[in-house]
Enzyme design. Structure first.
Site, short mmCIF file in Angstrom:
data_model
loop_
_atom_site.label_atom_id
_atom_site.label_comp_id
_atom_site.label_asym_id
_atom_site.label_seq_id
_atom_site.Cartn_x
_atom_site.Cartn_y
_atom_site.Cartn_z
CB SER A 187 -7.03 -3.90 8.93
OG SER A 187 -6.24 -2.76 9.13
NE ARG A 246 -0.76 4.80 14.14
CZ ARG A 246 -0.23 3.84 13.43
NH1 ARG A 246 1.09 3.79 13.23
NH2 ARG A 246 -0.98 2.89 12.91
CG ASP A 295 -2.05 -1.00 1.09
OD1 ASP A 295 -2.04 -1.79 0.13
OD2 ASP A 295 -2.93 -1.02 1.97
CG ASP A 329 -3.87 4.78 13.25
OD1 ASP A 329 -3.76 5.11 14.45
OD2 ASP A 329 -3.86 3.61 12.87
#
Lengths: 405, 405, 405, 405
Positions: D179, D96, D16, D125
């Site tokens: 995922s 993050r 991706d 996210d």
């Protein structure tokens, strides 16, 4: 954009929302329903009918919502002694949920699939209108012209009026340099020289109150009767909620009470300067705290104070129609069963001073509080054990060498 | 009771604490050390020396703690915009930790094993003194004569004075009907007719301020300079903390500012009526909120507001010297790094009105907030997504048929 | 002490409270009424009748309060996901308000002027009993023998029994080294080797659960049906509240679930080590969170979490019968209208694992949450505006040079 | 779109983000800088270099951030015992802010004017990355391809790869139905059959831990040494922060500890089902609570618990780089000075059980807590006054006839 068939517009009758009527008709090729409410803004609402008719509106709703506004929105909010950021009494915020609810109800009645409002894309009001609308009718389409169109200057608006035969004298009064909003609880001012937070507001800006300097040289005394947290009588005369607030606005305004000049934090992320006049609300807030001071238990009073900033934020941000507001309201209302009695106030040149409070539900116990002999109502020796055990954890820590400063 | 060898007494030089000197000497057969501090109560402290000497005291501590009091206690508290129960500025509460600390330090210096104070068994001050003392010296013995002796009437006290050759003219002024306490932050009144919460305080009770009616007919403007949350200059003149508060007390008192009349909830479980004059503090509180309004981030401001009632309770209840106060203080102080700038205020007949605020650390962004063209600083279209996602949970719930009122 | 005419005693039928019966009769020369309740402690209560009679008690109350206990105390508490200090499920705390209420009701019925209990002066239970009693009958006299008498060792107690013909075989079982308390929600252990927080509890201390090691090697699945926040059926079988908890205790105990070993902070100021078995409660807590996870709105869920520690503290400290508990309960209960559905759990060797949850009131919307194509249910572009406006205050601050770390 | 010259991309090396490299180059005609970090996700990061080179990237940053991640993000968060919505240990959320900070630092070093990431428009996210980026570099441009492009199906992505010569074997492993996201703190699973909250997760989904059933039949004991709130040694062996977490992940994973299956509330307004494995974190959380249980004062512990949900929400929502997070952190860190000592734990088939705790800073005082004679360390008579005054407000209210239920 062709999928909107009918839209209900919050219509003031002023120039801006008249432009919006036309713009909606043209842009969405849809029918416009206007809704104009008297929530005590101090202007006649009936003239909005002819204006809407002149714009080709067929379904026109004009309503007096003053009692409902105070009873179901202002009063519940004041039960919490609600203040946003230490200063602001939420005069604009609290009117929006009512407008949102009526917009949606009228949409349901008229079969409209959209609502519209005249709030800009920078402010809190768009959020409040739209959160309310979505919460009450999840599939509704919301049209916010100020976020869509390109009429983003006075000149363009005027040109649009000329092109579309919208009479500019809709806006009868001399254009104020301020953006204003009013209802029974307050009037607000933004923009103009207020955009400089260092600049003092000009005296002629204020509309609802005389200045403290210009107020009478003798004080006014007033007695406010509370029942379950709400004011139900003034000087012994029973009144309905909106009558109470109208009367207090007069009393406060005459005595220079309720002006406020602040910089606040908007939900959309910026700071803005606003001036507010909340004459009746300012009196009501202090009076409510005073009646609570003798009728509320200490711990519920403290818990209310801890929850209040959150509750104020919820309302300011536009979440009146939300489960968190209902949850907080349930807690607040639970505490008000005994908040009944009378508060005596002195109003004088900007000051709203509590000078007395009494209640049949009073928890003030003179026989215990007295500096005189209390005839054994309170055993002072109990204080020693109370202090000793409260100190125990501190003593243990200190005994282990923990630093205390 | 014979195990106390030396006790440090918080000694005002007044009649009551003079009686305590004698009573301690007799009851505990111990040496008494007196500690008298100037914390701005407005009375000379030096005369306490001769009085103590006359009572046979050998170790006499008389100290000027005004600067320390304001710098290390009042200022940190005001950083939090601290108010107890929506009204009270904690003038008495905040002085106690300093007294407790000095009592313990003097006990350590003089080898005393006990401390004593003149607070009654019904009030908060006993708790504040004693929690502080235990937290700082866990093994200390605390003697609270009012909880122990039987001199619980004015007559018995006088008789005791007569028996023990304590000159009653120690108490020079006409006995006030009120129980009073004063320091640089405030003066308080309790008792007398105030024990009826419906009775209005008499005008001649108030000592530090003129009434709004008697204040000048023209306003006074003043500019307060903040650095990291604390006032460091007035009208451009740098001042030390206690000088700031003294000056603001004068300005406030002259303009009828800072009177308060409330019923409060004591930590020991009862309600009590108190009247307070906090002229400088009342100005300081509003000014601090004003400088924060342009320099604090919204979320830290709101979090401060949510924590404040707890912080106020901690101080009111006497837990200054506690880990929870330090924890809250750490959070509060973390927010004050940028709370610098100038606030302009108008003082007029009881009103302390913010009319301007400016700061090099200001987060007010005129280019974004403006009602005029903002040149793209803010994209109004962002508001749509903001509202849509904030509404999502409400829409889902409404879509599932959840009630919204 | 002669002013007590009749006292209602919380009587277990054990040795200690039997001694108290005699001691009250002798010390206060008063009549003793005994009250013994089955709240699921796992021992017969009926034998207490003969024992009380043998001690000369004329008014003997023996009651089965299991259903009331779970329905009116345990269930409301679990609606808040209540945990004290991150670990403790409040098994002892929650039983006290019920006992206090019945003691007072029986005092009112029998014309007693005092109540008494067997809790020591170091623990929380004395506080819980007495706060409840005072809140429900403000003028009641409370007698706490352990704070008054001098029978503060096992030897003295035994001597007293011998002197007073109290049969020591009242205490039939071998004396446990632990101080224990049990009801339908839990059993607790204190004292003995637990007084060293580093020492691991011995396996043979635990009475209600097998060890995880000894639990079955295959898991047990169970489905719990909730209605408005409370469990009303297990594996589809409707049950009354106490039946639910009894069944879950069996399931949990069989699978080694619900053991806890902690050091907690008592309200009286000290830390204490306690071990607890709460098999059913541990399952119930996780299941309740699971059903809430799909039926509660986010903001009410978060607000519940913020209020929970305060609510837990209120209950732990003994303030069930207080306005602050009612205020919190009102907020909590307001959120539970839609907390209905089924939770599927896997019980295995100490683990209570949620493996599925479903509800007709579910707010989980698969069509929006999906990683697959959502057919326009959610417009990802909305996220940009959402983020931009949420970031605005941070960007302004950063733009002004504010430090970000 | 032509105004972007250089963009820093958070690049995993997977398919991706490889597509994103190409898409950015084409769409924005700009240079792409890749940034790949080892934060313990369990995959080699070095292979990303060749892949980036193959895509024409010239500036390639590959970094080992494991120690920094645990020391500066995970550890501070665990000092607060942070849990989101009662269950989730924030494993994704906490990584993050570090990625955002490095993206911005690299942008500053390389003169890039934009950053980009591969997060979708539905998740949290994107918010976390972008709030961090804006807070640290207010003028940065953020490109979120998943919100912009039309490659919103696997087929379109594959077609894009074919057209642009992106080797599909970039994605070497069999495509998981879930995922996933991983770092040293946890691995997460979403999507697939998990989109039905009633469906039990399949055993072969879990990657980091054995099932409790498959874990060893004998327990593992471990001793964790804390210094100022952080683990610094395991079984006496000093370790750096990331070594601690790696070791605990092994111990936890081997013993079936740390699996979690929940429905959570996303910041963007929807509920989502997630499964998590947090083996080391689950051990660490309980151990930290245990060491705090003997070293923290009660009131600071309770205040921490009250603030925790807010702190968790701040981190979950992406506001690590915010003044409110720093404010909360200041409060939390203030409490950890004495949180030092050793916790002994037993790990067994999914259970992480505290069996002992000791500390030189312990506030547990056996001499006071004991059920045995305490030699006067605690005066049980103090409890009477403590209770009496705490009950006073309740008694006054009851005396006035206030309802108590």
């Amino acid at each position: 954009m062709s999928d909107v068939k009918k839209v209900v517009l919050a219509y003031s009758g002023g120039l801006d929302t008249s432009v919006i009527v036309k713009w909606l008709q043209e842009t969405y090729n849809c029918e416009v329903v206007t809704f104009t409410a008297d929530i005590g803004q101090g202007e006649e609402v009936e003239p909005a009918r002819a204006k809407a008719q002149a714009l080709g509106v067929k379904e026109i709703y004009i309503e007096d919502l003053r009692e409902e506004f105070v009873r179901d929105y202002v009063y519940p909010m004041f039960r919490a002694n609600t203040i946003y950021e230490g200063e602001y009494l939420l005069g604009t915020s609290i009117a929006r949920p009512l407008i949102a609810r009526r917009l949606i109800e009228i949409a349901n009645q008229t079969g409209a699939d959209a609502i519209s409002h005249g709030a800009t894309g920078k402010g809190n009001d768009q959020v409040r209108f739209e959160l309310g609308a979505y919460a009450l009718k999840p599939g509704v389409k919301v049209i916010a012209p100020w976020r869509e169109w390109d009429l983003n200057s006075r000149e363009k608006l005027m040109a649009y009026c000329a092109e579309n035969d919208i009479p500019v004298d809709f806006n009868k009064k001399k254009k104020s340099p301020y953006s204003m909003d009013a209802n029974l609880l307050h009037i607000s001012y933004e923009g103009g020289i207020l955009e400089d937070p260092w600049a003092e507001a000009e005296e002629d800006m204020w509309r609802w109150s005389v200045s403290p300097e210009a107020a009478p040289d003798t004080p006014t005394y007033v007695e406010l009767t509370f029942a379950k947290g709400d004011i139900v009588a003034i000087d012994g005369t029973p009144m309905r909620p909106h009558e109470v607030l109208e009367r207090l606005n007069t009393l406060g305004g005459d005595n220079g009470i309720g002006r406020l000049d602040i910089v606040e934090n908007r939900y959309v992320g910026m700071k803005s300067r606003g001036c507010y006049e909340t004459p009746g609300g300012s009196i009501m807030l202090r009076a409510h705290r005073a009646i609570e001071s003798i009728t509320l238990d200490r711990e519920e009073a403290h818990l209310k104070d801890e929850l209040m900033p959150k509750y104020a934020e919820v309302i300011y941000n536009g979440y009146w129609w939300s489960p968190e507001r209902r949850m907080l309201q349930a807690a607040i209302d639970e505490t008000q069963h005994n908040v009944s009695g009378v508060v005596r106030m002195k109003l004088y040149k900007g000051n709203a001073i509590v000078v007395g409070r009494k209640s049949e539900q009073s928890l003030f116990d003179e026989s215990i509080a007295t500096f005189e002999d209390d005839a054994g109502a309170y055993d002072q020796k109990d204080a020693e054990g109370f202090i000793k055990l409260n100190a125990l954890r501190l003593r243990i820590a200190a005994g282990k060498g923990r630093k205390q400063d």
